[in-house]
Design a protein around this motif. Sequence first.
Motif, mmCIF file in Angstrom:
data_model
loop_
_atom_site.group_PDB
_atom_site.id
_atom_site.type_symbol
_atom_site.label_atom_id
_atom_site.label_comp_id
_atom_site.label_asym_id
_atom_site.label_seq_id
_atom_site.Cartn_x
_atom_site.Cartn_y
_atom_site.Cartn_z
ATOM 1 N N ALA A 1 0.861 -1.179 0.000
ATOM 2 C CA ALA A 1 0.000 0.000 0.000
ATOM 3 C C ALA A 1 0.900 1.231 0.000
ATOM 4 C CB ALA A 1 -0.909 0.001 1.236
ATOM 5 N N GLY A 2 0.739 2.071 -1.000
ATOM 6 C CA GLY A 2 1.617 3.221 -1.140
ATOM 7 C C GLY A 2 1.237 4.385 -0.242
ATOM 8 N N PRO A 3 2.102 5.395 -0.145
ATOM 9 C CA PRO A 3 1.821 6.576 0.679
ATOM 10 C C PRO A 3 0.834 7.538 0.042
ATOM 11 C CG PRO A 3 3.941 6.822 -0.405
ATOM 12 C CD PRO A 3 3.462 5.420 -0.714
ATOM 13 N N ALA A 4 0.381 7.250 -1.169
ATOM 14 C CA ALA A 4 -0.651 8.027 -1.859
ATOM 15 C C ALA A 4 -0.242 9.483 -2.057
ATOM 16 C CB ALA A 4 -1.981 7.942 -1.102
ATOM 17 N N MET A 5 1.007 9.697 -2.423
ATOM 18 C CA MET A 5 1.519 11.051 -2.607
ATOM 19 C C MET A 5 1.736 11.409 -4.070
ATOM 20 S SD MET A 5 1.672 12.478 0.323
ATOM 21 C CE MET A 5 2.716 13.892 -0.032
ATOM 22 N N GLY A 6 1.327 10.543 -4.997
ATOM 23 C CA GLY A 6 1.628 10.760 -6.404
ATOM 24 C C GLY A 6 1.209 12.110 -6.939
ATOM 25 N N GLY B 1 -5.387 -1.629 -7.006
ATOM 26 C CA GLY B 1 -6.556 -0.929 -6.502
ATOM 27 C C GLY B 1 -6.242 0.522 -6.245
ATOM 28 N N GLY B 2 -7.021 1.429 -6.804
ATOM 29 C CA GLY B 2 -6.762 2.848 -6.638
ATOM 30 C C GLY B 2 -6.494 3.481 -7.980
ATOM 31 N N ARG B 3 -5.431 4.293 -8.069
ATOM 32 C CA ARG B 3 -5.118 5.002 -9.296
ATOM 33 C C ARG B 3 -3.630 5.319 -9.325
ATOM 34 N NH1 ARG B 3 -8.639 9.457 -9.895
ATOM 35 N NH2 ARG B 3 -10.197 7.900 -9.386
ATOM 36 N N PRO B 4 -3.101 5.765 -10.446
ATOM 37 C CA PRO B 4 -1.671 6.073 -10.507
ATOM 38 C C PRO B 4 -1.266 7.061 -9.412
ATOM 39 C CG PRO B 4 -2.626 6.146 -12.709
ATOM 40 C CD PRO B 4 -3.769 6.003 -11.754
ATOM 41 N N GLY B 5 -0.230 6.677 -8.670
ATOM 42 C CA GLY B 5 0.273 7.531 -7.598
ATOM 43 C C GLY B 5 -0.408 7.348 -6.271
ATOM 44 N N SER B 6 -1.471 6.550 -6.235
ATOM 45 C CA SER B 6 -2.222 6.353 -4.994
ATOM 46 C C SER B 6 -2.954 5.024 -5.063
ATOM 47 C CB SER B 6 -3.218 7.506 -4.803
ATOM 48 O OG SER B 6 -3.997 7.312 -3.638
ATOM 49 N N CYS B 7 -2.252 3.949 -4.744
ATOM 50 C CA CYS B 7 -2.894 2.642 -4.925
ATOM 51 C C CYS B 7 -2.328 1.575 -4.004
ATOM 52 C CB CYS B 7 -2.756 2.192 -6.384
ATOM 53 S SG CYS B 7 -1.081 1.794 -6.899
ATOM 54 N N VAL B 8 -2.986 0.437 -4.027
ATOM 55 C CA VAL B 8 -2.487 -0.786 -3.414
ATOM 56 C C VAL B 8 -2.201 -1.765 -4.543
ATOM 57 C CG1 VAL B 8 -3.762 -0.432 -1.269
ATOM 58 C CG2 VAL B 8 -4.797 -1.771 -3.118
ATOM 59 N N SER B 9 -1.246 -2.649 -4.318
ATOM 60 C CA SER B 9 -0.885 -3.630 -5.344
ATOM 61 C C SER B 9 -0.671 -4.986 -4.705
ATOM 62 C CB SER B 9 0.395 -3.204 -6.071
ATOM 63 O OG SER B 9 0.854 -4.232 -6.941
ATOM 64 N N PHE B 10 -1.237 -6.000 -5.334
ATOM 65 C CA PHE B 10 -1.089 -7.387 -4.881
ATOM 66 C C PHE B 10 -0.451 -8.214 -5.985
ATOM 67 C CE2 PHE B 10 -2.696 -11.720 -5.137
ATOM 68 C CZ PHE B 10 -2.374 -12.235 -3.887
ATOM 69 N N VAL B 11 0.524 -9.038 -5.608
ATOM 70 C CA VAL B 11 1.134 -9.970 -6.552
ATOM 71 C C VAL B 11 1.192 -11.353 -5.898
ATOM 72 C CG1 VAL B 11 3.242 -10.628 -7.795
ATOM 73 C CG2 VAL B 11 2.522 -8.238 -7.738
ATOM 74 N N SER B 12 0.715 -12.350 -6.609
ATOM 75 C CA SER B 12 0.895 -13.739 -6.164
ATOM 76 C C SER B 12 1.672 -14.498 -7.204
ATOM 77 C CB SER B 12 -0.455 -14.424 -5.923
ATOM 78 O OG SER B 12 -1.005 -14.910 -7.142
ATOM 79 N N ILE B 13 2.373 -15.524 -6.769
ATOM 80 C CA ILE B 13 3.010 -16.458 -7.672
ATOM 81 C C ILE B 13 2.594 -17.865 -7.236
ATOM 82 C CG2 ILE B 13 5.191 -17.384 -8.555
ATOM 83 C CD1 ILE B 13 6.398 -14.621 -8.063
ATOM 84 N N VAL B 14 2.081 -18.623 -8.166
ATOM 85 C CA VAL B 14 1.612 -19.983 -7.895
ATOM 86 C C VAL B 14 2.266 -20.938 -8.870
ATOM 87 C CG1 VAL B 14 -0.590 -19.304 -6.844
ATOM 88 C CG2 VAL B 14 -0.427 -19.560 -9.332
ATOM 89 N N GLY B 15 2.366 -22.195 -8.463
ATOM 90 C CA GLY B 15 3.037 -23.161 -9.304
ATOM 91 C C GLY B 15 2.348 -24.517 -9.345
#
Length: 397
Positions: free
Chosen positions: A246-251, A379-393
């Motif tokens: 989750a970013g600081p939303a300062m973009g 989730g959110g918008r450029p400069g103010s968002c959350v990001s999720f990454v999964s890796i599955v095998g």
Amino acid sequence: MSSRGIRDRVAVVAMGCTSFGEHWDRSADDLLIDAFTDCFDGNSRITRHEIDAYWLGTLGSGQSGLTLSKPLALDYKPVTRVENYCASGSESFRNACYAVASGAYDTAMAVGVEKLKDSGFSGLLRGDPPADGTASELSLTAPAAFSLLDPAYCARYGVDPGEMRRAMTHIAWKNHANGARNPKAQFRSEVAKEKIERAALVAGRLGVFDCSGVSDGAACAVIVRAEDALKYTDTPMYVKALSLAAGPAMGAADPNYDYTTFPEVVRSAQDAYEQAHISDPRSQISMAEVHDCFTPTELVLMEDLGFADRGQGWKNVLAGDFDLDGRLPVNPDGGLKSFGHPVGASGLRMLYECWLQFRAAAGERQLDNPHTALTHNLGGRPGSCVSFVSIVGRERD
């Protein structure tokens, strides 16, 4: 940023997913029941009575655990409702995986649902939480905010706007072509590139086909300890990494932010790669499902996720590197472009495609020997968002 992770400690042994679309005749309850039924309909040897706890992701289609326990008539099981913008379904998966890995439960289910069409949500209207009025970017619609990626990218890397338009068109064309091969997608028709480029504009240079649709849907996954997985299915899907940033939303207030990257995606991807022992994602990952809410978003994600060099992603797109038959297929199920975006369900829908591909059950869009997959939610918008990454095998190391 780094975390210890839970590599190969848990596995998915059953999944279910509804079709996505304008389900005017189906309620959120109906969609949850449909996904739940699909999950246990011959998927594995596990039964609903063996699920110890549930995590439900939804942005606005219900409050509290009763949203799930009532339609499924659960027998006083714990149900935790989570919300993290467009990563709400992925958040339910992350929490359910951690619960099993911790030893708190033997089995857990992650569920995501969203019923948007009946709410009147169009993708342009917004409902922001109260604020002090200084966050000017909140006045922008999502298409307007993401449309800024296009000119910013062209300016930074000296890309001709016509070439950028071609790349954006190719992304829309690719994802609609993939979705045409998917019986659960909302939009199941291929769209000619000429039609994409002639479409009515929504914001900036984003046309109708550059934007994901609005839809209803639900999906779910059953998670168990990795050492128990083969008791329930011959083809489990092992979790290699789960990362959320989750970013600081300062973009919008940061003069150094230029709308050509999502720092939250970079951080979450780096963390996920470390957890999964991925040193070269371009060669070690065989498919990816990413958050293609808008076509320039997918292009920028190719660079943030390390699938392309900075300023070169548009060339890789046009070269077909991320097509179904390319070196690293991206959104083989059709992505948000073909499925629409029922917020709480999208993250689990991405994992569902990995599940099908690993089981060689993806039909016309089946890839050759997929072994490791990445899913990504924004989730959110450029400069103010959350990001999720999964890796599955497909295999446990």
